[in-house]
Design an enzyme around this catalytic site. Structure first.
Site, PDB file in Angstrom:
ATOM      1  N   HIS A   1      -9.499  -0.008  -1.808  1.00 18.14           N
ATOM      2  CA  HIS A   1     -10.058   0.170  -0.126  1.00 18.14           C
ATOM      3  C   HIS A   1     -11.399   1.102  -0.144  1.00 18.14           C
ATOM      4  CE1 HIS A   1      -6.061  -1.132   1.922  1.00 18.14           C
ATOM      5  NE2 HIS A   1      -7.062  -1.962   1.157  1.00 18.14           N
TER       6      HIS A   1
ATOM      7  N   CYS B   1      -5.677  -7.123  -3.265  1.00 17.91           N
ATOM      8  CA  CYS B   1      -6.190  -7.460  -1.936  1.00 17.91           C
ATOM      9  C   CYS B   1      -7.478  -7.816  -1.921  1.00 17.91           C
ATOM     10  CB  CYS B   1      -6.995  -5.307  -1.666  1.00 17.91           C
ATOM     11  SG  CYS B   1      -6.837  -5.197  -0.075  1.00 17.91           S
ATOM     12  N   HIS B   2      -7.361  -8.239  -0.703  1.00 17.34           N
ATOM     13  CA  HIS B   2      -7.884  -9.398   0.541  1.00 17.34           C
ATOM     14  C   HIS B   2      -9.474  -8.534  -0.056  1.00 17.34           C
ATOM     15  CE1 HIS B   2      -5.715  -9.458   3.518  1.00 17.34           C
ATOM     16  NE2 HIS B   2      -6.360  -8.837   4.066  1.00 17.34           N
TER      17      HIS B   2
ATOM     18  N   ASN C   1       1.058  -1.295   0.460  1.00 16.65           N
ATOM     19  CA  ASN C   1      -0.106   0.412  -0.056  1.00 16.65           C
ATOM     20  C   ASN C   1       1.105   1.082   0.112  1.00 16.65           C
ATOM     21  OD1 ASN C   1      -2.808  -0.765  -0.131  1.00 16.65           O
ATOM     22  ND2 ASN C   1      -2.567  -1.263   1.950  1.00 16.65           N
TER      23      ASN C   1
END
Length: 440
Positions: free
Chosen positions: A198, A168-169, A146
């Site tokens: 995000h 990304c999970h 990130n």
């Protein structure tokens, strides 16, 4: 298949990825090339790799090197998970803004923390892209580091030839947890999610053709504690559920962190990631000491096999098995009401040929508006690095929703000056000056 891990000293995450990779029988004999600049952490990562292989009955070829080019040479896949500056830089990202009264929860994606994490990561990404071009030009670069959108947008600008995607999970676990709330099996639902990393949105969420949002509405109505979460509050107002935690989500909008009553109402853990970072250090020390004394590290009984995306990408590259995951990639018309060339998060199909992002179309206008605000900060941070213009650091901070809600413009510029001074040599030389506002 040769897989290079850059930042392998992030041993907890490295272990999780290795566990998922080696759980596939077709990947039991892969070549694992580990790289870290910290020799001790690299030794621990190598020990973890050998232990994980033994636990899964796999026989990979494991090598480790502090020489990045050597570790990358001939790689088919490069997994990047470097945290430039480590724990101390993370504390700086919290402490300096806190002195100005600016609250942060995670500080790794947007805001002052995200901006400066990106600026100290970009030199690493530039060197990594150059090495990939030289010694493994056909490799896929799978980035976990990130701030995801800033990193991928920077890579696309400086090295468009590198096959880079961000993983990304957050979407996986968001859907997993939503399914638990409404009582349907996670593996049986159909999902469409898109936006930015995000700050994506669950656009469709169905079980056997049935829209599950009404069931979520009923669950929220029954449980007042559910309503005490940022992203539930955002969902009720915006109409689609955000794909990252409430802690993350609170930082990307101007509505919550500046208000004491909102922090209490929505149970927002200010400085939450600073504690997580300390816990990660403690876990590293535990793993290091256990390996040093020859103690076996038991598998986590709650760990889900292949929950992370990188192992699935690698498995599909080897076997051709088709599956769909979420990726961050360049917006080439994939989301029509977000900027062309921006780093967006969309579904993608995996197969033996690689990663194939899906066309999504237009987001609901209220969601696209928030994503554009997010991407303004991304664009200006990337511009600061590419143009070598320190004023754009301040412009990015001025456009950041949380910073703009809490601070005056003079405070924002002074805070950026203090952050530049605090991070010092971690930043590119041309960005270490503090231009006065009057220079504009």
């Amino acid at each position: 298949m040769r897989i290079a891990f850059v930042g392998a000293g992030s041993v907890v995450f490295t272990r999780q990825l290795l566990r998922d990779i080696l759980s596939f029988p077709e990947l039991s004999d892969v070549r694992l090339s580990l790289h870290d600049i910290d020799p001790e952490r690299l030794r621990v990562a190598e020990g973890l790799a050998l232990m994980t292989a033994q636990q899964h009955g796999a026989k990979p070829v494991v090598t480790a090197s502090t020489d990045r080019r050597k570790a990358l040479d001939g790689a088919d896949v490069v997994v990047n998970m470097v945290a430039v500056g480590g724990h101390q830089a993370t504390l700086t990202d919290f402490d300096v803004p806190q002195a100005y009264g600016l609250r942060q929860t995670i500080g790794d994606t947007l805001g002052i923390g995200g901006i400066f994490r990106a600026l100290r990561t970009f030199p690493l990404l530039r060197g990594l892209a150059e090495d990939i071009a030289d010694v493994c030009p056909d490799a896929w670069l799978l980035n976990y580091t990130n701030p995801m959108a800033m990193n991928l947008q920077f890579l696309a600008a400086i090295a468009p030839q590198v096959k880079a995607v961000g993983l990304c999970h957050s979407v996986f676990w968001t859907v997993h947890d939503l399914c638990a709330i409404v009582g349907v099996p996670h593996e049986e639902v159909d999902v469409l999610s898109a936006g930015v990393n995000h700050q994506g949105w669950i656009l469709r969420w169905e079980h056997q053709g049935r829209d599950l949002y009404p069931a979520l509405d009923e669950a929220i109505a029954r449980d007042p504690e559910l309503r005490r979460r940022v992203r539930v509050d955002m969902y009720r107002r915006l109409g689609r559920f955000p794909t990252e935690t409430s802690e993350h989500s609170s930082e990307y909008v101007p509505w919550y962190l500046r208000h004491d009553q909102e922090i209490d109402r929505l149970r927002i853990p200010v400085r939450g990631y600073a504690g997580i970072s300390e816990d990660n250090l403690a876990e590293y020390a535990r793993v290091r000491d256990a390996l040093a004394f020859g103690q076996d590290l038991a598998e986590d009984p709650e760990a889900q096999e292949a929950a992370e995306y990188a192992p699935q990408v690698i498995h599909s590259l080897v076997t051709g098995e088709q599956r769909t995951i979420q990726v961050t990639t360049t917006n080439t018309g994939l989301i029509t009401n977000l900027p062309e060339g921006a780093a967006v998060e969309v579904p993608a199909t995996l197969d033996r040929l690689g990663v194939h992002p899906h066309y999504v179309g237009a987001l609901p206008p209220q969601l696209a508006a928030l994503n554009r605000s997010f991407l303004n900060v991304v664009e200006l941070t990337v511009a600061a690095a590419i143009q070598g213009d320190p004023r754009h650091i301040r412009h990015a901070a001025m456009c950041d929703p949380a910073a703009a809600a809490a601070l005056t413009v003079d405070q924002i510029w002074s805070l950026c000056d203090d952050m530049v001074a605090a991070h010092g040599d971690a930043l590119p030389p041309e960005l270490r000056t503090s231009p006065p506002a009057k220079a504009l």
